[in-house]
Design an enzyme around this catalytic site. Structure first.
Site, PDB file in Angstrom:
ATOM      1  N   ASP A 135      64.170 -18.152 -39.388  1.00  0.00           N
ATOM      2  CA  ASP A 135      63.205 -18.032 -38.300  1.00  0.00           C
ATOM      3  C   ASP A 135      63.497 -16.747 -37.521  1.00  0.00           C
ATOM      4  O   ASP A 135      64.652 -16.456 -37.191  1.00  0.00           O
ATOM      5  CB  ASP A 135      63.305 -19.250 -37.374  1.00  0.00           C
ATOM      6  CG  ASP A 135      62.188 -19.276 -36.347  1.00  0.00           C
ATOM      7  OD1 ASP A 135      61.095 -19.735 -36.693  1.00  0.00           O
ATOM      8  OD2 ASP A 135      62.429 -18.834 -35.213  1.00  0.00           O
ATOM      9  N   ASN A 148      55.118 -11.342 -29.580  1.00  0.00           N
ATOM     10  CA  ASN A 148      53.664 -11.518 -29.491  1.00  0.00           C
ATOM     11  C   ASN A 148      53.174 -11.391 -28.056  1.00  0.00           C
ATOM     12  O   ASN A 148      52.157 -10.736 -27.791  1.00  0.00           O
ATOM     13  CB  ASN A 148      53.260 -12.878 -30.060  1.00  0.00           C
ATOM     14  CG  ASN A 148      53.079 -12.856 -31.569  1.00  0.00           C
ATOM     15  OD1 ASN A 148      52.855 -11.794 -32.157  1.00  0.00           O
ATOM     16  ND2 ASN A 148      53.178 -14.007 -32.197  1.00  0.00           N
ATOM     17  N   HIS A 200      49.574  -9.605 -30.942  1.00  0.00           N
ATOM     18  CA  HIS A 200      49.667 -10.217 -32.267  1.00  0.00           C
ATOM     19  C   HIS A 200      49.604  -9.188 -33.389  1.00  0.00           C
ATOM     20  O   HIS A 200      50.105  -9.437 -34.492  1.00  0.00           O
ATOM     21  CB  HIS A 200      48.556 -11.253 -32.437  1.00  0.00           C
ATOM     22  CG  HIS A 200      48.764 -12.472 -31.590  1.00  0.00           C
ATOM     23  ND1 HIS A 200      49.551 -13.531 -31.973  1.00  0.00           N
ATOM     24  CD2 HIS A 200      48.301 -12.792 -30.349  1.00  0.00           C
ATOM     25  CE1 HIS A 200      49.565 -14.454 -31.038  1.00  0.00           C
ATOM     26  NE2 HIS A 200      48.810 -14.032 -30.030  1.00  0.00           N
ATOM     27  N   ASP A 254      52.230  -9.259 -36.352  1.00  0.00           N
ATOM     28  CA  ASP A 254      51.945  -9.266 -37.792  1.00  0.00           C
ATOM     29  C   ASP A 254      52.741  -8.183 -38.523  1.00  0.00           C
ATOM     30  O   ASP A 254      53.225  -8.394 -39.642  1.00  0.00           O
ATOM     31  CB  ASP A 254      50.447  -9.061 -38.036  1.00  0.00           C
ATOM     32  CG  ASP A 254      49.632 -10.312 -37.779  1.00  0.00           C
ATOM     33  OD1 ASP A 254      50.243 -11.377 -37.570  1.00  0.00           O
ATOM     34  OD2 ASP A 254      48.391 -10.231 -37.781  1.00  0.00           O
ATOM     35  N   GLU A 274      56.383 -17.827 -37.923  1.00  0.00           N
ATOM     36  CA  GLU A 274      57.421 -16.824 -38.100  1.00  0.00           C
ATOM     37  C   GLU A 274      58.595 -17.365 -38.914  1.00  0.00           C
ATOM     38  O   GLU A 274      59.688 -16.802 -38.895  1.00  0.00           O
ATOM     39  CB  GLU A 274      57.931 -16.336 -36.734  1.00  0.00           C
ATOM     40  CG  GLU A 274      58.701 -17.351 -35.927  1.00  0.00           C
ATOM     41  CD  GLU A 274      57.834 -18.225 -35.033  1.00  0.00           C
ATOM     42  OE1 GLU A 274      58.344 -18.755 -34.034  1.00  0.00           O
ATOM     43  OE2 GLU A 274      56.634 -18.376 -35.350  1.00  0.00           O
TER      44      GLU A 274
END
Length: 352
Positions: free
Chosen positions: A235, A243, A248, A252, A278
């Site tokens: 993770d 974010n 975002h 990404d 994630e």
């Protein structure tokens, strides 16, 4: 709002569209399925398969919108999209685009803010309409998702062509040999396109890794046997803050970059997948914890040491398959190990 122009080849385009004899036909599951896949890959609530007639936009399939079978061509985003048939059309925020900012489908329900489409082309390259996806909120579409949308539009175009050919072939039943040869050729072509679609369905569009569907299938296969294996969950630390702070789009980019670091460090061993959000998963067949832990720590170190303007780390939890394990119990232990790694300070590996 700018009314869409007519293409220079409008007469030839409309003639090609008429040959398909598809306007005003009922909905068909094959088209609905491809639209549903496109919306899922792009993670949007709305979409449509449209065909642009002389004065109207007609829907062969639609998702997340009202049941109206058609709209005026003057207000159709796809009528603009067919003016550039060799590329995707992406509108991150319709309110900032002079073509659409006061369009009624933007200012009133369904309230389209984001729009992306890939053209539907006949074999001669004439644009018939578009496969489009939409959202109520502004957003970007990552390159891998754009590639997936283009691949699915080719599937829709192939389906249109197969449908047209099937109707024509039905009129040629007196010549059975010709019919069977032609039908086989189109069946072979559709099978080839379906292989491309199958690959899309087992890959995560953003990262290029295996997706959760592929991971679960591989996990089921391993659990059906007796051989040892380990499951690791990784993770990205503090990803929500990335974010929230940078948006975002940057998030990404971080996901794609971490996936590339993981792929390089894994070196083709086992199955590396995006588990969701994630979180990544690594299925390591034939290994116990003693063998898996140093490999997972190498993955952690590869991410932490990757050069980047926005450096990130990952925490990893590892669980070894135990007698009587099913998917839920194995993933739960890996998740508890991941939680332990986070609780111990992050950027580390823990096992259960």
């Amino acid at each position: 709002m700018l009314r869409p122009a007519k293409p220079d080849n409008e007469a030839a385009r409309l003639e090609a569209l008429r040959r398909y004899r598809i306007l005003d036909t009922p909905r068909e599951a094959a088209f609905d399925d491809l639209l549903a896949i496109a919306a899922a890959i792009c993670d949007v609530p709305m979409g449509a398969i449209t065909l642009i007639d002389a004065e109207r936009q007609w829907f062969k399939s639609k998702l997340g919108m009202d049941d109206a079978p058609e709209t005026s061509r003057d207000t159709a985003f796809c009528a603009h999209a067919i003016l550039a048939p060799q590329s995707l059309t992406v509108v991150p925020d319709a309110r900032l685009d002079v073509r659409f900012q006061d369009n009624p489908v933007v200012t009133t329900p369904p309230g389209i803010r984001f729009y992306a489409s890939a053209p539907l082309l006949d074999p001669a390259g004439l644009p018939l309409g578009a496969l489009c996806v939409m959202d109520h909120h502004p957003r970007e579409l990552a390159p891998r998702r754009q590639e997936a949308l283009a691949a699915l539009s080719r599937q829709v175009s192939q389906l249109l062509e197969l449908r047209r050919s099937s109707e024509e072939l039905a009129l040629q039943l007196q010549d059975r040999a010709w019919y069977e040869k032609k039908l086989q050729a189109f069946a072979d072509a559709l099978e080839a396109h379906n292989e491309e679609l199958a690959q899309q369905l087992h890959l995560d569009a953003l990262t290029g890794l295996a997706n959760r569907r592929a991971l679960i299938a591989a996990l089921d296969e391993r659990l059906a046997g007796d051989a040892p294996f380990c499951m690791a969950l990784a993770d990205i630390d503090h990803f929500k803050a990335i974010n929230d702070t940078h948006g975002h789009g940057v998030g990404d980019e971080v996901l794609a970059r971490v996936a590339e670091s993981l792929r390089a460090a894994a070196g083709g061993r086992g199955l590396l997948a995006r588990h969701g959000g994630e979180e990544f998963a690594w299925l390591l067949p034939g290994l116990d914890l003693d063998a898996a832990l140093p490999l997972c720590d190498a993955l952690r170190a590869a991410v932490a040491g990757a050069p980047a303007a926005l450096p990130v780390t990952v925490s990893i939890g590892v669980a070894q398959r135990q007698p009587g394990d099913d998917k839920a119990s194995l993933l739960q232990r890996a998740d508890l190990a991941l939680y332990a790694a986070k609780h111990a300070g992050r950027n580390r590996v823990a096992a259960r």
